[in-house]
Design a protein around this motif. Structure first.
Motif, PDB file in Angstrom:
ATOM      1  N   GLN A  97      72.861  61.292  30.325  1.00 43.95           N
ATOM      2  CA  GLN A  97      71.681  60.657  29.731  1.00 43.95           C
ATOM      3  C   GLN A  97      72.001  59.191  29.445  1.00 43.95           C
ATOM      4  O   GLN A  97      72.968  58.884  28.756  1.00 43.95           O
ATOM      5  CB  GLN A  97      71.286  61.370  28.432  1.00 43.95           C
ATOM      6  N   MET A  98      71.165  58.280  29.925  1.00 42.53           N
ATOM      7  CA  MET A  98      71.447  56.860  29.779  1.00 42.53           C
ATOM      8  C   MET A  98      71.110  56.334  28.390  1.00 42.53           C
ATOM      9  O   MET A  98      71.750  55.405  27.898  1.00 42.53           O
ATOM     10  CB  MET A  98      70.665  56.066  30.828  1.00 42.53           C
ATOM     11  N   TYR A  99      70.117  56.942  27.721  1.00 38.97           N
ATOM     12  CA  TYR A  99      69.574  56.344  26.508  1.00 38.97           C
ATOM     13  C   TYR A  99      69.880  57.170  25.266  1.00 38.97           C
ATOM     14  O   TYR A  99      69.856  58.411  25.290  1.00 38.97           O
ATOM     15  CB  TYR A  99      68.052  56.202  26.639  1.00 38.97           C
ATOM     16  N   GLU A 100      70.157  56.470  24.169  1.00 39.92           N
ATOM     17  CA  GLU A 100      70.203  57.100  22.860  1.00 39.92           C
ATOM     18  C   GLU A 100      68.783  57.536  22.480  1.00 39.92           C
ATOM     19  O   GLU A 100      67.818  56.896  22.865  1.00 39.92           O
ATOM     20  CB  GLU A 100      70.717  56.108  21.804  1.00 39.92           C
ATOM     21  N   PRO A 101      68.638  58.643  21.711  1.00 42.08           N
ATOM     22  CA  PRO A 101      69.682  59.499  21.146  1.00 42.08           C
ATOM     23  C   PRO A 101      69.987  60.729  21.995  1.00 42.08           C
ATOM     24  O   PRO A 101      70.562  61.693  21.512  1.00 42.08           O
ATOM     25  CB  PRO A 101      69.066  59.914  19.814  1.00 42.08           C
ATOM     26  N   TRP A 102      69.588  60.723  23.268  1.00 43.13           N
ATOM     27  CA  TRP A 102      69.734  61.885  24.136  1.00 43.13           C
ATOM     28  C   TRP A 102      71.163  61.962  24.673  1.00 43.13           C
ATOM     29  O   TRP A 102      71.811  60.949  24.926  1.00 43.13           O
ATOM     30  CB  TRP A 102      68.741  61.803  25.290  1.00 43.13           C
ATOM     31  N   PRO A 129      73.558  50.487  22.866  1.00 42.59           N
ATOM     32  CA  PRO A 129      72.369  49.666  22.611  1.00 42.59           C
ATOM     33  C   PRO A 129      71.073  50.197  23.209  1.00 42.59           C
ATOM     34  O   PRO A 129      70.003  49.917  22.684  1.00 42.59           O
ATOM     35  CB  PRO A 129      72.731  48.324  23.251  1.00 42.59           C
ATOM     36  N   ALA A 130      71.122  50.941  24.324  1.00 43.83           N
ATOM     37  CA  ALA A 130      69.902  51.348  25.020  1.00 43.83           C
ATOM     38  C   ALA A 130      69.276  52.570  24.349  1.00 43.83           C
ATOM     39  O   ALA A 130      69.928  53.604  24.191  1.00 43.83           O
ATOM     40  CB  ALA A 130      70.200  51.662  26.480  1.00 43.83           C
ATOM     41  N   VAL A 131      68.004  52.456  23.966  1.00 46.20           N
ATOM     42  CA  VAL A 131      67.285  53.527  23.265  1.00 46.20           C
ATOM     43  C   VAL A 131      66.008  53.855  24.034  1.00 46.20           C
ATOM     44  O   VAL A 131      65.319  52.965  24.524  1.00 46.20           O
ATOM     45  CB  VAL A 131      66.938  53.107  21.823  1.00 46.20           C
ATOM     46  N   GLU A 132      65.695  55.144  24.130  1.00 42.37           N
ATOM     47  CA  GLU A 132      64.469  55.618  24.767  1.00 42.37           C
ATOM     48  C   GLU A 132      63.854  56.717  23.901  1.00 42.37           C
ATOM     49  O   GLU A 132      64.534  57.713  23.586  1.00 42.37           O
ATOM     50  CB  GLU A 132      64.786  56.176  26.158  1.00 42.37           C
TER      51      GLU A 132
END
Length: 448
Positions: free
Chosen positions: A210-215, A438-441
């Motif tokens: 998974q590229m994005y937080e919080p996943w 830093p990346a969030v989705e």
């Protein structure tokens, strides 16, 4: 809403003129490559990386960060370890590099202070966890990163989904993220190691990097628990079914690079059980599709490994997990026995884990967060299928424990610091440490 890794896209003036188009035509014979992080004199054979060495596609290597990266120098004779790069926020090192498998060796520490560094690669794959050094202590650590492209041959490539086009897994570079309370990086070496055995992962959103937080998913935590003698190549993607994985040519890509002695781990069911064109029945078409994966793996001298799917977070009135996956886990168990194939019963272990946590505390393993936890999040997040980093980390431990206890040929690759795991006694959530990327989705991944 996304907060993208805009630092990755920054362009700037690199202090070394010959870096243009770096690594565009490199081969194995061009490695190892060595990089000296800091600002002092660079030893012979190393490429200097300073805070002014900013990555762009044209430059081919450098730092990417939305925050200040500091070069710290110490009064030491060793040019390689007397200076280093650090930051109060996660920072990235990117380098254009061909598809392949690479041993990355990093030197960490501060000759006059302490350091604490976590290293992730590509789409937040956990490679080194919270490496701490005392004053005057310098440590060297190695890990293996799979760098790949969608290309299969001159005519074919994986049919990527739109959201995957931004993934760091599929671009033409290696991305390393250095985070933690005080990351201190003084040097880095890249060595091609394409002869190492590979564990390929095929699955859905419970497995993918998974590229994005919080996943997060267990597949991206898995490399942390293995020695730098084996590669993890995670080809899983959110929303995938067995049929879609084949139709999008993800399996074909795996088979095109598989060597005799490699492994293919398969975890499917969450999306396969749903109505639609990709639906399969547990004891017939589901098993038939898995047989195809296994037979194609065997044709190439590889070893198939079946992984039963993780449970969803659904409890009954007695605090027991409800089997929402119906007969699919049992169909896989029976197939493993029939075909004499190793089985990692993650379905059974996740049941133990979630019940040990209980209906309320199990939320801490999933994406359950109150409103305003993340920027732009005006509503609570409540997902009972997809995991956060803590839940993914615990499930990865379940996988590693099964390997260690049941499969000696794979157990030799388990890292020496793995002391075993009992899902009935999970690690404390309060003691779990994860430097947030830093990346969030906020939109949940495909699949449910």
């Amino acid at each position: 809403m996304k907060k993208l890794l805009t630092g990755i896209l920054l362009a700037g003036v690199v202090t070394i003129g010959f870096l243009a188009a770096h690594a565009q035509t490199k081969t194995d014979t061009a490695f190892p490559e060595k990089f000296d992080f800091g600002s002092e004199k660079t030893p012979a054979g190393y490429i200097a990386v300073t805070p002014k060495t900013v990555y762009s596609k044209e430059n081919g290597l450098g730092i990417a960060s939305n925050f200040t990266v500091h070069a710290i120098k110490r009064d030491k004779k060793n040019n390689l370890t007397s200076d280093f790069l650090t930051s109060e926020h996660p920072f990235y090192f990117n380098v254009n590099i061909p598809e392949g498998r690479y041993r990355i060796t990093v030197t960490l520490g501060d000759p006059k202070g302490t350091s604490e560094t976590t290293v992730k690669a590509e789409n937040r794959r956990l490679m080194l966890e919270d490496i701490k050094t005392d004053k005057k202590q310098i440590v060297t650590k190695s890990f293996i990163v799979d760098v790949r492209s969608p290309k299969i041959n001159d005519e074919e490539k994986i049919r990527l989904k739109k959201r995957e086009l931004a993934y760091l897994n599929w671009d033409k570079k290696l991305t390393l993220e250095f985070g933690g309370p005080r990351p201190c990086v003084s040097s880095l070496e890249i060595e091609a190691v394409n002869d190492l055995p590979v564990i390929f992962l095929a699955g859905n959103s419970t497995v993918v990097d998974q590229m994005y937080e919080p996943w997060a998913s267990w597949g991206q935590m898995f490399p942390r628990f293995l020695k730098p003698d084996v590669v993890v190549a995670n080809y899983a993607e959110s929303g995938e079914t067995l049929k879609a994985f084949r139709g999008e040519k993800r399996l074909k890509k795996i088979l095109s690079v598989m060597k005799p002695g490699d492994y293919l781990f398969m975890e499917f069911a969450h999306n396969d059980q749903k109505p639609g064109s990709s639906h399969v029945e547990p004891f017939t078409t589901y098993q038939d599709q898995l047989r195809y994966f296994m037979n194609e793996t065997r044709k190439r001298g590889g070893h198939p490994v079946l992984v039963t799917s993780t449970n969803r977070r659904v409890f009954d009135d007695n605090g027991k997990i409800v089997n929402t996956l119906e007969e699919y886990p049992e169909a896989m168990r029976q197939l493993a026995k029939e075909e004499n194939v190793p089985l990692i019963d993650l379905n059974a272990m996740s049941k133990e884990l979630f019940e040990a946590l209980g209906p309320e505390n199990s939320k801490k393993a999933f994406v359950h967060y109150p409103a305003h936890t993340y920027p732009g999040q005006d509503k609570p997040l409540a997902d009972n299928t997809h995991f956060n980093p803590y839940g993914a980390y615990e499930l990865a431990k379940c996988v590693v424990e099964s390997i260690k206890e049941n499969y000696p040929q794979l157990a030799k690759y388990v890292s020496d610091d793995f002391k075993g795991y009992d899902p009935n006694h999970p690690d404390s959530y309060e003691n779990f440490f994860w430097p947030v990327s830093p990346a969030v989705e906020l939109i949940k991944p495909d699949g449910n």
